[in-house]
Design a protein around this motif. Structure first.
Motif: not given
Length: 255
Positions: A113-140
Motif C-alpha cells: 500500500a502506498f500513498h501518492s503526493a496527490e491522493s491520500k487513498q492507498p493503492h495495493m500491489f499484488t503479484k499475479v500468477s501466470l500459468d507459464a511465466d518462463e520461456h527458455p527460447f522466446f522467438r515469436r
C-alpha cells in the motif's frame, strides 16, 4: 507477443477472459489472457533466451473493502482473504519498489500500500500468477494466462467466495459477460518481460501497463503465425490485438 510453448508454434489460439462451457461437473473458471510478440521474430538470432514474465496488479482498496463488508453482512461465512500482508510506503512509489515486488517470487502474493503526493487513498500491489511465466527460447509469440479462480487476487472477495463454495467451479449465475466484467477488480496490470538477447547476450526488458477498460470478455485471439507458400513460418505483428468472438457467442459488445 505470442509464442509457442514447446514445439507447438502454430498453436497460438487463446482468449481475452472467456465465458466457459459447462462440463459434467460444472463451469470451469474463466481465464484472463494477454499476449506478446517478439519484434525480432523474423530476424537472425532475434530470440530472447531465458525469458521471464512478471505481472503485478494495482488494486482498488476502497472497492475491495466495500466488497468484503457487503459479503460479511450477507453471509455468515467469512470470505477468504489474500491481502493479509500489507506494507505502508510513504511518498511516491518508485521503480525500485516495483522491481522489488516483481523479484519477490517466494511469496505467493505480496501487497504494497502506498500513498501518492496527490491522493491520500492507498493503492495495493499484488503479484499475479501466470500459468507459464518462463520461456527458455522466446522467438515469436507468448501468452500470459491467469486463471480467475478462488485464489485469484483480481476477483472481488465475494466472487472468490462463491467460486470456493461451488467447489472451484464458476457460479452459473455469473456466466455472462456483465457478471464476469463486474467480478474483475483492478486498476492496472503491470507486465514486465526480461531476458537475454541471443544476438549479443545483452539483457533486454519490456514493460506494458493494461487498464481494466482494456479487458474484453468472450473473445479469442486471432492467430498471428502463418506459413508462406514456401513453407516458412512467419508472424504478422499487426494482428497482435485482433480478436474474434468465442464459440457459442455471449461476448460483450465491441464499441
Amino acid at each position: 507477443m505470442d509464442e509457442e510453448l514447446g514445439d507447438g508454434e502454430g498453436d497460438e489460439e487463446g482468449s481475452c477472459s472467456s465465458l466457459m462451457m459447462p462440463d459434467d461437473k460444472g463451469i470451469p473458471c474463466p481465464w484472463l489472457e494477454f499476449r506478446l510478440v517478439n519484434r525480432l521474430h523474423d530476424a537472425f538470432a532475434g530470440e530472447i533466451v531465458n525469458a521471464k514474465l512478471s505481472c503485478v496488479a494495482i488494486l482498488d482498496p476502497e472497492g475491495f473493502n466495500l466488497d468484503i463488508d457487503a459479503q460479511t453482512n450477507n453471509d455468515n461465512t467469512e470470505p477468504s482473504r489474500q491481502h493479509d500482508r500489507v506494507e505502508n510506503i510513504s511518498g511516491i512509489t518508485t521503480i525500485t519498489e516495483l522491481a522489488q515486488v516483481l523479484r519477490d517470487t517466494n511469496a505467493r502474493t505480496r501487497d504494497i500500500a502506498f500513498h501518492s503526493a496527490e491522493s491520500k487513498q492507498p493503492h495495493m500491489f499484488t503479484k499475479v500468477s501466470l500459468d507459464a511465466d518462463e520461456h527458455p527460447f522466446f522467438r515469436r509469440v507468448w501468452f500470459g494466462r491467469h486463471c480467475l479462480d478462488q485464489n485469484s487476487p483480481l476477483l472481488t472477495p465475494s466472487v472468490r467466495h462463491k467460486v470456493k463454495l461451488a467447489g472451484g467451479y464458476w457460479p452459473a449465475e455469473l456466466n455472462n459477460y456483465q457478471s464476469i466484467k463486474n467480478a474483475i477488480q483492478f486498476r492496472n496490470l503491470l507486465v514486465c518481460l526480461s531476458g537475454t538477447s541471443n544476438a549479443n547476450a545483452a539483457s533486454v526488458y519490456a514493460q506494458k501497463v493494461y487498464d481494466l477498460v482494456d479487458t474484453n470478455v468472450g473473445y479469442r485471439f486471432v492467430r498471428m503465425n502463418y506459413q508462406t507458400d514456401q513453407g516458412a513460418m512467419r508472424t504478422d505483428p499487426y494482428l497482435l490485438n485482433a480478436v474474434f468472438q468465442q464459440r457459442g457467442g455471449g461476448g460483450e459488445p465491441m464499441q
